[in-house]
Design a protein around this motif. Structure first.
Motif, PDB file in Angstrom:
ATOM      1  N   PHE A 198      -0.997   1.943   4.729  1.00 54.54           N
ATOM      2  CA  PHE A 198       0.243   1.748   3.994  1.00 54.54           C
ATOM      3  C   PHE A 198       0.694   0.299   4.081  1.00 54.54           C
ATOM      4  N   PHE A 199       0.584  -0.281   5.276  1.00 53.86           N
ATOM      5  CA  PHE A 199       0.923  -1.690   5.467  1.00 53.86           C
ATOM      6  C   PHE A 199       0.060  -2.573   4.578  1.00 53.86           C
ATOM      7  N   ASN A 200      -1.247  -2.341   4.604  1.00 58.59           N
ATOM      8  CA  ASN A 200      -2.151  -3.150   3.786  1.00 58.59           C
ATOM      9  C   ASN A 200      -1.933  -2.918   2.300  1.00 58.59           C
ATOM     10  N   LEU A 201      -1.667  -1.657   1.928  1.00 59.92           N
ATOM     11  CA  LEU A 201      -1.409  -1.363   0.520  1.00 59.92           C
ATOM     12  C   LEU A 201      -0.149  -2.076   0.057  1.00 59.92           C
ATOM     13  N   GLY A 202       0.874  -2.098   0.915  1.00 59.45           N
ATOM     14  CA  GLY A 202       2.099  -2.801   0.549  1.00 59.45           C
ATOM     15  C   GLY A 202       1.843  -4.270   0.269  1.00 59.45           C
ATOM     16  N   VAL A 203       1.151  -4.934   1.205  1.00 64.62           N
ATOM     17  CA  VAL A 203       0.891  -6.365   1.055  1.00 64.62           C
ATOM     18  C   VAL A 203      -0.023  -6.635  -0.141  1.00 64.62           C
ATOM     19  N   LEU A 204      -1.183  -5.969  -0.173  1.00 61.17           N
ATOM     20  CA  LEU A 204      -2.145  -6.229  -1.246  1.00 61.17           C
ATOM     21  C   LEU A 204      -1.649  -5.694  -2.582  1.00 61.17           C
ATOM     22  N   VAL A 374      -5.044  -1.340  -8.793  1.00 62.17           N
ATOM     23  CA  VAL A 374      -5.635   0.002  -8.854  1.00 62.17           C
ATOM     24  C   VAL A 374      -6.661   0.173  -7.737  1.00 62.17           C
ATOM     25  N   ALA A 375      -7.485  -0.857  -7.517  1.00 64.90           N
ATOM     26  CA  ALA A 375      -8.491  -0.790  -6.457  1.00 64.90           C
ATOM     27  C   ALA A 375      -7.830  -0.678  -5.082  1.00 64.90           C
ATOM     28  N   SER A 376      -6.728  -1.409  -4.871  1.00 60.61           N
ATOM     29  CA  SER A 376      -6.018  -1.343  -3.595  1.00 60.61           C
ATOM     30  C   SER A 376      -5.444   0.042  -3.354  1.00 60.61           C
ATOM     31  N   VAL A 377      -4.900   0.655  -4.412  1.00 60.30           N
ATOM     32  CA  VAL A 377      -4.341   2.007  -4.282  1.00 60.30           C
ATOM     33  C   VAL A 377      -5.445   3.005  -3.944  1.00 60.30           C
ATOM     34  N   LEU A 378      -6.564   2.921  -4.665  1.00 54.31           N
ATOM     35  CA  LEU A 378      -7.678   3.832  -4.400  1.00 54.31           C
ATOM     36  C   LEU A 378      -8.197   3.660  -2.975  1.00 54.31           C
ATOM     37  N   ALA A 379      -8.301   2.410  -2.535  1.00 56.36           N
ATOM     38  CA  ALA A 379      -8.777   2.152  -1.174  1.00 56.36           C
ATOM     39  C   ALA A 379      -7.783   2.671  -0.142  1.00 56.36           C
ATOM     40  N   ALA A 380      -6.469   2.507  -0.426  1.00 62.21           N
ATOM     41  CA  ALA A 380      -5.453   2.983   0.507  1.00 62.21           C
ATOM     42  C   ALA A 380      -5.507   4.494   0.671  1.00 62.21           C
ATOM     43  N   LEU A 381      -5.866   5.189  -0.418  1.00 59.90           N
ATOM     44  CA  LEU A 381      -5.930   6.652  -0.370  1.00 59.90           C
ATOM     45  C   LEU A 381      -7.041   7.137   0.556  1.00 59.90           C
ATOM     46  N   VAL A 382      -8.064   6.304   0.729  1.00 61.58           N
ATOM     47  CA  VAL A 382      -9.197   6.736   1.555  1.00 61.58           C
ATOM     48  C   VAL A 382      -9.324   5.950   2.858  1.00 61.58           C
ATOM     49  N   GLN A 451      -9.107  -4.114   1.271  1.00 57.98           N
ATOM     50  CA  GLN A 451      -8.201  -3.075   1.764  1.00 57.98           C
ATOM     51  C   GLN A 451      -8.848  -2.288   2.900  1.00 57.98           C
ATOM     52  N   LEU A 452     -10.096  -1.906   2.724  1.00 57.63           N
ATOM     53  CA  LEU A 452     -10.805  -1.148   3.754  1.00 57.63           C
ATOM     54  C   LEU A 452     -11.038  -1.996   5.001  1.00 57.63           C
ATOM     55  N   GLY A 453     -11.432  -3.256   4.803  1.00 56.47           N
ATOM     56  CA  GLY A 453     -11.742  -4.122   5.931  1.00 56.47           C
ATOM     57  C   GLY A 453     -10.528  -4.471   6.773  1.00 56.47           C
ATOM     58  N   THR A 454      -9.428  -4.845   6.125  1.00 50.30           N
ATOM     59  CA  THR A 454      -8.228  -5.231   6.887  1.00 50.30           C
ATOM     60  C   THR A 454      -7.641  -4.045   7.639  1.00 50.30           C
TER      61      THR A 454
END
Length: 545
Positions: A198-204, A374-382, A451-454
């Motif tokens: 959630f933190f990373n999704l917010g920033v990215l 969109v990619a950040s949201v998809l990555a955040a979901l997983v 998103q996945l890496g951070t």
């Protein structure tokens, strides 16, 4: 040798390692502690790491809805802060003309001042947060963000705009440097990966969504309207912080310590009690279970009396000593690479897509970030489920014992997606391919991997150095922003001189080389944690008054 990690034979227990399930209760039995005393999650299958105290005021014991609201406010705040950095990037070319300065100078003054201020603010506000708690810092800097937005909206000169951006950067720092520590304050190890996402999704997400929205607003109106709108967003943020982000710093008494001590199990008698005191608050009571619950109205106070007697300047230099840890050193390198290349892309978007053959308008340049969002949201979901799920699965394979290094296998996704995206980005722009290829495919891959890496990186650091996580993230953000600041000096000229293909081939190759250091970090991470603890390299500064 737990799943490829070289074991350590110097300590009875390496800090960071902890029993995560009942598959192996031997360590607890050896320590002479009845395993039934350990607190578990609602399923009764997962041991809570860290172990909460018995106090109803312990953030680990907050009701689920309260923790989730805290996390949602974090996501919203980080989204607003993420949007602030690249808010004007779609219009860099026309705005540099409007203010009568070169593109390189405008980039340096508008983004460079913001970036370097974030780095400095990370150190200042980390020290302040350790000294007096996090809530006063979040409140004060949110006010500063709203004020600086309105200032930037009314700036009459380039110097005034650059000054407003510097203040914005200073106040953005806590929402980058302190948030991971706040997440660790209220969520247990097996729950952090999802919340860190959630933190990373917010920033990215903020970074990527700012362009499409701001680009259209600037083109149809002006950048001043965009800045006024951001000011309004931070006013909303201030209300959310006031009502839903109580103080999460807490002095924990008589809790069972199973993850930060050299012993398998240890009863914490609040070592920090020697240097910490709580004023005008019942939190410091000795018998935690008999503490009266703090009322909601009491939690609304800007400051709850939390205070650390360690000098401010000792607190200020703490992050530099945390960098001695191989874990923090590695994470700083990876985190810097993960984020800084995104900064480089953001400050060169207008330069690339405003020119032939694309000839994008300001709004169209901004819209290029939609695929990244969109990619950040998809990555955040997983990402959260992936980081937590892999760690939990590997812990079960490891007889129920959790190792922080179990967060690192997820880094393979960063290596595959992000490096592929960088090489493809450079090649497609060099070939002048149709815009969907670089914009949708390449930027999507890059942001998916980041998103996945951070998420894996910040969770690994939090698990390895829970007690020093605030200092660790402060120095990580400081160095990352210094590097990103350096990019503003030459990013635009680098692309002009070397070409976009060769530029991003260098970036892709560098990313591969740096990411491959995850392999030795995984193998030797436990020994590194043991070395840090045994040599007390952090305690020399962190635990002296």
């Amino acid at each position: 040798m737990p799943l490829g990690i070289i074991d350590d034979n110097k300590l009875e227990h390496v800090p960071g390692t902890a029993p995560l399930s009942e598959l192996n209760s031997l360590d607890v039995e050896i320590a002479g502690v009845d395993r039934t005393l350990l607190k578990h999650d609602p399923t009764g299958q997962i041991v809570l790491v860290p172990q909460p105290s018995d106090s109803p005021n312990d953030p680990y014991n907050w009701p689920r809805w309260k923790k989730e609201m805290f996390t949602l406010v974090i996501a919203y705040g980080c989204g607003c802060v993420g949007a602030m950095g690249p808010l004007l990037t779609p219009a860099f070319v026309p705005l540099s003309i409007q203010f009568g300065v070169s593109l390189q100078r405008f980039t340096l003054g508008c983004n460079g001042s913001c970036i370097v201020a974030i780095g400095v603010g990370s150190l200042i506000f980390n020290s302040s947060a350790v000294k007096m708690g996090k809530r006063p810092i979040y409140l004060a800097t949110t006010v500063g963000l709203a004020v600086s937005c309105f200032w930037a909206a009314e700036a009459k000169s380039f110097g005034s705009l650059a000054g407003a951006r510097a203040l914005q950067g200073l106040c953005m720092a806590p929402f980058e440097a302190l948030i991971p520590a706040s997440v660790a304050d209220i969520w247990h190890v097996h729950e952090r990966g999802f919340r860190m996402s959630f933190f990373n999704l917010g920033v990215l997400g903020g970074i990527n969504l700012a362009g499409p929205i701001a680009g259209s607003v600037i083109e149809q109106g002006s950048y001043r309207i965009a800045m006024h709108a951001m000011g309004g967003a931070f006013v909303v943020m201030l209300l959310l912080v006031v009502f839903f982000m109580p103080e999460s710093a807490y002095v924990r008494h008589n809790a069972i310590n199973i993850d930060t001590t050299e012993h398998t199990v240890e009863i914490e008698e609040a070592e920090k009690e020697k240097t910490m005191r709580i004023e005008e608050s019942p939190i410091g009571a000795t018998n935690a279970s008999s503490e009266p619950r703090i009322s909601y109205m009491q939690e609304l106070a800007p400051w709850n009396g939390y205070w650390d007697n360690v000098s401010f300047w000792r607190l200020f230099i703490r992050p530099f000593f945390v960098l001695v840890s191989p874990i923090v050193m590695w994470a700083t390198l990876l985190f810097t690479i993960c984020i800084s290349w995104l900064v480089l892309i953001s400050i060169t978007l207008s330069q690339i897509f405003s020119a032939p053959p694309y000839n994008f308008s300001v709004s169209s340049v901004g819209a290029t970030n939609v695929s990244s969002f969109v990619a950040s949201v998809l990555a955040a979901l997983v990402s959260g489920y992936l980081v937590d799920g892999v760690a939990t699965w590997m812990s079960k394979r490891n007889n129920g014992i959790f190792e922080p290094e179990f967060r690192l296998p997820v880094m393979v996704t960063y290596l595959i997606f992000t490096t592929t995206g960088f090489f493809a980005w450079g090649k497609s722009l060099y070939n002048q391919d149709p815009w969907p290829i670089p914009v949708i495919v390449c930027m999507g891959l890059i942001n998916l991997g980041v998103q996945l890496g951070t998420t894996a990186i910040v969770t690994y650091v939090s698990d390895s150095h829970r007690e020093q996580s605030a200092e660790a993230f402060a120095i990580m953000n400081f160095i990352k922003n210094l590097f990103a600041f350096g990019l503003t000096f030459y990013a635009n000229d680098w692309i002009v001189a070397q070409g976009v293909r060769d530029c991003f081939y260098v970036i892709g190759g560098t990313t591969i080389a740096v990411t491959l250091t995850t392999i030795p970090m995984y193998i030797f991470g436990k020994k590194a944690r043991s070395w840090v603890y045994r040599h007390r390299v952090l305690d020399r500064v962190l635990k002296k008054t």
